[in-house]
Design a protein around this motif. Structure first.
Motif, mmCIF file in Angstrom:
data_model
loop_
_atom_site.group_PDB
_atom_site.id
_atom_site.type_symbol
_atom_site.label_atom_id
_atom_site.label_comp_id
_atom_site.label_asym_id
_atom_site.label_seq_id
_atom_site.Cartn_x
_atom_site.Cartn_y
_atom_site.Cartn_z
ATOM 1 N N GLU A 1 0.838 -1.199 0.000
ATOM 2 C CA GLU A 1 0.000 0.000 0.000
ATOM 3 C C GLU A 1 0.879 1.257 0.000
ATOM 4 O O GLU A 1 0.994 1.965 1.003
ATOM 5 C CB GLU A 1 -0.902 -0.034 1.240
ATOM 6 N N TYR A 2 1.508 1.523 -1.153
ATOM 7 C CA TYR A 2 2.450 2.635 -1.244
ATOM 8 C C TYR A 2 2.101 3.603 -2.368
ATOM 9 O O TYR A 2 2.959 4.361 -2.818
ATOM 10 C CB TYR A 2 3.868 2.107 -1.451
ATOM 11 N N GLY A 3 0.874 3.601 -2.823
ATOM 12 C CA GLY A 3 0.501 4.444 -3.950
ATOM 13 C C GLY A 3 -0.227 5.708 -3.568
ATOM 14 O O GLY A 3 -0.187 6.695 -4.308
ATOM 15 N N THR A 4 -0.901 5.690 -2.429
ATOM 16 C CA THR A 4 -1.655 6.867 -1.986
ATOM 17 C C THR A 4 -1.317 7.146 -0.531
ATOM 18 O O THR A 4 -1.068 6.229 0.261
ATOM 19 C CB THR A 4 -3.177 6.652 -2.127
ATOM 20 N N PHE A 5 -1.323 8.431 -0.202
ATOM 21 C CA PHE A 5 -1.072 8.836 1.184
ATOM 22 C C PHE A 5 -2.099 9.884 1.563
ATOM 23 O O PHE A 5 -2.293 10.878 0.850
ATOM 24 C CB PHE A 5 0.335 9.426 1.338
ATOM 25 N N LEU A 6 -2.774 9.658 2.701
ATOM 26 C CA LEU A 6 -3.777 10.590 3.204
ATOM 27 C C LEU A 6 -3.259 11.213 4.485
ATOM 28 O O LEU A 6 -2.847 10.507 5.417
ATOM 29 C CB LEU A 6 -5.098 9.859 3.482
ATOM 30 N N LYS A 7 -3.267 12.534 4.555
ATOM 31 C CA LYS A 7 -2.732 13.245 5.704
ATOM 32 C C LYS A 7 -3.505 12.894 6.969
ATOM 33 O O LYS A 7 -4.728 12.744 6.955
ATOM 34 C CB LYS A 7 -2.791 14.760 5.444
ATOM 35 N N GLN A 8 -2.766 12.771 8.048
ATOM 36 C CA GLN A 8 -3.375 12.436 9.335
ATOM 37 C C GLN A 8 -4.378 13.512 9.742
ATOM 38 O O GLN A 8 -4.179 14.711 9.506
ATOM 39 C CB GLN A 8 -2.281 12.303 10.396
ATOM 40 N N ASN A 9 -5.469 13.036 10.329
ATOM 41 C CA ASN A 9 -6.546 13.902 10.857
ATOM 42 C C ASN A 9 -7.384 14.574 9.771
ATOM 43 O O ASN A 9 -8.213 15.445 10.080
ATOM 44 C CB ASN A 9 -5.989 14.964 11.813
ATOM 45 N N GLU A 10 -7.189 14.183 8.515
ATOM 46 C CA GLU A 10 -8.080 14.638 7.448
ATOM 47 C C GLU A 10 -9.132 13.557 7.207
ATOM 48 O O GLU A 10 -8.864 12.364 7.429
ATOM 49 C CB GLU A 10 -7.298 14.909 6.160
ATOM 50 N N PRO A 11 -10.345 13.921 6.750
ATOM 51 C CA PRO A 11 -11.373 12.899 6.477
ATOM 52 C C PRO A 11 -10.921 11.973 5.345
ATOM 53 O O PRO A 11 -10.767 12.403 4.201
ATOM 54 C CB PRO A 11 -12.598 13.730 6.081
#
Length: 377
Positions: free
Chosen positions: A110-120
């Motif tokens: 799982e290295y293709g997308t990154f979602l910032k912490q504490n964002e929905p």
């Protein structure tokens, strides 16, 4: 809150403030240094880096590549009737198709997308999906989209891709060994194995005793570059499926950027390179990357089983918590104590009508089964 997106063709044009906002670079696979290494060496791939912005602040990232694949490379190793195989091959009309991958095609995980912490998470991932859609519309001669590889705990987010007409499909799992703190040496590890599996591990070491090993420096990688590429090609030729062949000039860039964290180990017989392993230490994980083997010598000298043993050694030496041995050869990896980590991908044809035909096929793809060994006392 509405989201906007920016797409960059090269790592070096990405604003530094985006990386700082995401705070993602503690995971090496999201760092500009790692991404740049692949971009510089693999010039036949079209790279695109998508950043999702909220109030001009980066809140998500997606790594994409556009590659050309032979359609028969995909279908020949999937279980299906000859009639269905012909339908799928004909659906794409050409022997070569262009596919947009979201996720690193050279990594399993799982290295293709990154979602910032504490964002929905659902909203930001949906913004990524929309941006991938827009990128596909702006890409000529594109046949399909493929978004990879998600763990089970992420599916409540990623299953929203189904509303964009993607079909979910299971792929071969990553094989993970969890290391125990009390294993301070390879002998400690083997003593934790049941007798049958301890004998197997020790036999691999004994049969490979004639091999000389060397940890490669940046200079060594350059000296043996052609041999490494040829050995790697051997493993590709024996693999069921590979979307793209890695140019091992990538290793020069990775070694320069990550030093001792990026490991290449060569195996020599009579001063001739007959195998290699590569690995990355990413925080507390050791991840197996590509290997190369001279298969004419493999059986006699147990090159591949020795490589697997040495991954365990490296994991212990680097004080890692776990070793990701990657996909393929799942059963033999389970004889070392590796357990499967399920992964799900999403795929669709770019055009609506062919996608209607393709979706049921994708949803019914069966991954290979294997015997899971339970090796510890």
């Amino acid at each position: 809150m509405s989201y906007t997106s920016n797409v960059y063709k090269t790592v070096d044009t990405i604003p530094q403030v985006y990386w700082e906002s995401l705070n993602c670079c503690s995971n090496l696979y999201y760092s500009p240094e790692f991404l740049r290494s692949f971009e510089l060496a693999n010039t036949d791939i079209e790279f695109n880096y998508i950043f999702i912005l909220k109030d001009k602040v980066a809140v998500a990232f997606a790594n994409t590549q556009i590659v050309t694949i032979g359609i028969e490379t995909i279908t020949k190793n999937i279980t299906m009737s000859n009639r269905i195989r012909r339908v799928v091959n004909n659906m794409f009309c050409k022997k070569q198709i262009r596919v947009l991958f979201c996720g690193n095609i050279f990594l399993s995980g799982e290295y293709g997308t990154f979602l910032k912490q504490n964002e929905p998470k659902t909203e930001t991932f949906t913004a990524i999906a929309k941006s991938v859609e827009q990128l596909s519309k702006n890409t000529n001669r594109l046949s399909a989209l493929f978004i990879k590889d998600f763990k089970n705990e992420s599916l409540y987010i990623t299953d929203h891709l189904k509303s964009y007409d993607y079909a979910a499909m299971h792929v071969e799992p990553n094989m993970i060994i969890k290391l125990k703190p009390e294993w301070q040496s390879f002998q400690d590890y083997t003593m934790a194995l049941k007798s049958k599996y301890r004998v197997k591990a020790n036999r691999a070491d004994a049969k490979s005793e004639a091999l000389e090993t060397k940890l490669f420096s940046e200079k060594d990688i350059e000296i043996y570059k052609n041999e490494l590429q040829n050995l790697y090609q051997n493993t590709i030729d024996n693999a069921d499926f590979n979307a793209q062949i890695l140019n091992l000039d990538t290793y020069n860039h990775l070694k320069k950027a990550f030093r001792e964290k990026f490991i290449v180990k060569g195996y020599f017989l009579d001063n001739h390179l007959v195998g290699f392993l590569s690995a990355m230490q990413n925080d507390t994980n050791l991840d197996a990357h590509f290997i190369g083997i001279d298969y004419a010598k493999n059986k006699e000298f147990s090159i591949y089983p020795r490589i697997l043993n040495d991954y365990v050694r490296l994991g212990i030496e680097t004080n890692s918590n776990q070793i990701n041995l990657g996909r393929t050869a799942s059963e033999i990896k389970s004889t070392l104590g590796a357990k499967p980590e399920a992964l799900t991908c999403y795929c669709k044809h770019k055009r609506y009508l062919p996608n209607l035909v393709l979706k049921p096929f994708i949803q019914n793809v069966q991954i290979k089964t294997f015997k899971q060994h339970h090796v510890f006392k």
